[in-house]
Design a protein around this motif. Sequence first.
Motif: not given
Length: 861
Positions: A80-97
């Motif tokens: 509903e908020l345009g998000m997905g949910v991922a159950a994984a130790g890490t995911v490969p796309l992020a911008v830490p800042t």
Amino acid sequence: MADDGRRALGVEEEFHLIDLRTRRLTPRAPELLELLPHDVYVEELQRCVIESNSAVHRGLDELRADLTRSRATLSAAAAELGMGVAAAGTVPLAVPTELQVTETPRYRRMLADYQLLAREQLICGTQVHVDVVDRDEAVQVSKRVAAYVPIILALSVSSPFWSDGADTGYASVRTLVWQRWPTTGISAHVDTADEYDAAIHDLISTGVISDPGMVYFDVRPSAKVDTLELRVCDSCPSVDTIALIAGLFRAMVVREAASIAAGEPGVVSHPTLERAALWRAARSGLEGDLVDVVTATPRPAAEIVRSLVADLRPQLEQLGDWETVYRLSEQAIHDGSSASRQRRMLRRRGRLNDVVDLVIAETAGRVVAPAVADSDPGLLHGYQPWTQPGEPKTYDEAVTADGRVQGPYREIVAATAELGPVELRKRQSLVEREQSIDGVTFRISGHDRAQVFPLDVVPRVLNAAEWQTISSGVAQRALALNAFLRDVYGEQRIVADGVIPIEVLDRAPGFRSVGSAPAWAAVRAHVCGVDLVSTEPGRFLVLEDNLRVPSGVSYAIANRRLMTQFFPEIPRPEGLLDVSEAVGMLADTLAAAAPPACVGVPACAVLTSGWDDSAYFEHKMLADGAGIPLLLTSDLLVHDGIVYRVDGEHRERIDVVYARIDEEMLMSSVGADGNTLRSGLTQAMRKGTLAFANSLGNGVGDDKAVYAFVPAMIEYYLGETPGIAQVPTWLCAERSQRDYVLDHLDELVVKPIDGFGGIGITIGPHATEDELAARRRELISLPERYIAQEVLNISTHPTFDGSGLYPHHVDLRVFVHLRSGPDGVTAHPVPAALTRVAPAGSLIVNSSRGGGGKDTWIVSR
């Protein structure tokens, strides 16, 4: 007090929140939590993570149903908020800042105290709780199950990529990140709850941790209730994996509790060995060996998992879990780890977005890829040559339309099937580890870091007749293109005679003035790469020519070595050509390229832009194999029209440079003396003291518009009929041809004339309306920048996708060396060709787009 027969259990799961538009982590947990029940879903350290808590259950099936419902609720609210949910130790796309720590006093204190550890806590785990009689039992059981914890971790591994998209080489990089905290890893080896509490009190007294909640041992007694917590696992996309782990852990607790009550000793293992076993599980997961801590030996993961399940059978039957756990364990072994599935998705599609989508889909319970039954003897269950609706049947080089394996592939596929999917995945994992060690990598378009160049297990076979047609055809083509390059930078007879319009040269970005510098050179295209595709048995078409820096021969050599080392069971045919001859051929070709001013044996070198070049592995392999130095532009010095290699105070003259660097980068680079190299190199070429292989300015021969005239070149320069046909091509710079392309845009492939790596291509039948509209505007405003070609129904080849064989499109890069000698310019086909594999469902076959390669078997008889 716990009921030993049906000890209750529960699960805590952590989930990454993904922006569905960018596929990146998004710090919107507070917003999402407003839509969810607060007794089930809670915040975590990072605002891009949400934790869910199951109810307490005694039945494994009830626990699985609870987790499934909880995930469905979370996924629906996130959507509903345009998000997905991922159950994984890490995911490969992020911008830490862009990410933020949750604003609570405890989490703010953790950020202040632990800094980098808190900021980089972009990981998710799963915890399983099992009832115990009391905390004394919990402490004693935790010691006795430590030997088996690495097996549990191996089942859960789901974090092969770090947040910058890099493949870490580990199946669970989360484990490495997690172990940086001061109280993770193996639990304190104490015997009672009082001793355990005293140890924790001492830890808190040091000020290193602030409260018992920061004790993160792999297995620990709960600080609040009588349960034993398993905390070692990655978050798992598959609910079945969670159910399997919960069932195994509960059975372990039941077994060890009963042994303690009976006064029986547990497994004795050293903490050092347990830590090594945990590292191995994080490194390899289910796709390699694990450490048997009882015997201190490596054993295949599948074997160790099956042994554990068998050993726990009495407890599993007592709990009513035997059939479920056995079925789920066999399924886990068959499907492989989530880490392996993520890597396979990257190989198939070549995009990290697809990896994220895979994890989101699996988390939501959607089946992404069909499973292949082990009972299928050829791993060809459901094998269908890839064809778009309304298109003619695709030609598959190994499998007939009715599903029969043909020719030399019968023995190959049979040997592959004999190994089976589990063993094949293990071998592929070993291959990728070896590639990582050796640097056999390539950079996929859009990625910051190079990835291993995946090797498929099914080799491609070219018979003697096919190789004769291919080698003679590409040799002819290379000779004609070399004659064109000499002519076009000289008299331009082909233009004067009206074979090629002068406008084609004017519009060619690769036509450079520097190309006229080595006017003395009989050979300009010393190393040619020609890309071919097959559309029907025995018929090959030239897709494009590569006369600047054609890469790939070292990957062909590496593929043969890896196949020999890791797949010796696949039978080799008689008369198989030796790919290693390619390196010696390069040394001979460079020696033959000596410039007129060279005296004696020419001094040769390979020039690279450095380790971050996508094909640096090849540069180094070729230099080492040919016994010549590998240089950077900063190693070059030009003095009085002579080029030197500078090494400290020592100078050594260089006669031939094999340039594996972009031409513009080379000419604008600074040499050892701090001066730009352009004028000095140009002067050296004009004086005949320096030869470049390949010559600068060769990009005009790679031009897609010039490609259309190569058959005419063959007839003009050689007086011969082309031995290999090429794809019909429309030049959009010509008004009538452009109008035809515009009228048939949804039927054609449109390419930039100076494109490479599959960049900028529009495949009409597969393009969206928006993509076609954008391309239409470009063709109207800048038609001279594009050509168009027919969409080819190129051949497919069986490719192992982790569970079975599926058809992937393939192409073939063939290499030809040209040398000048007493008999004029002669062509020498290289007995090492590179088969490249397209990602699943894609027609674009190119190393920089993902996919991978195959060992190419050229048979001489």
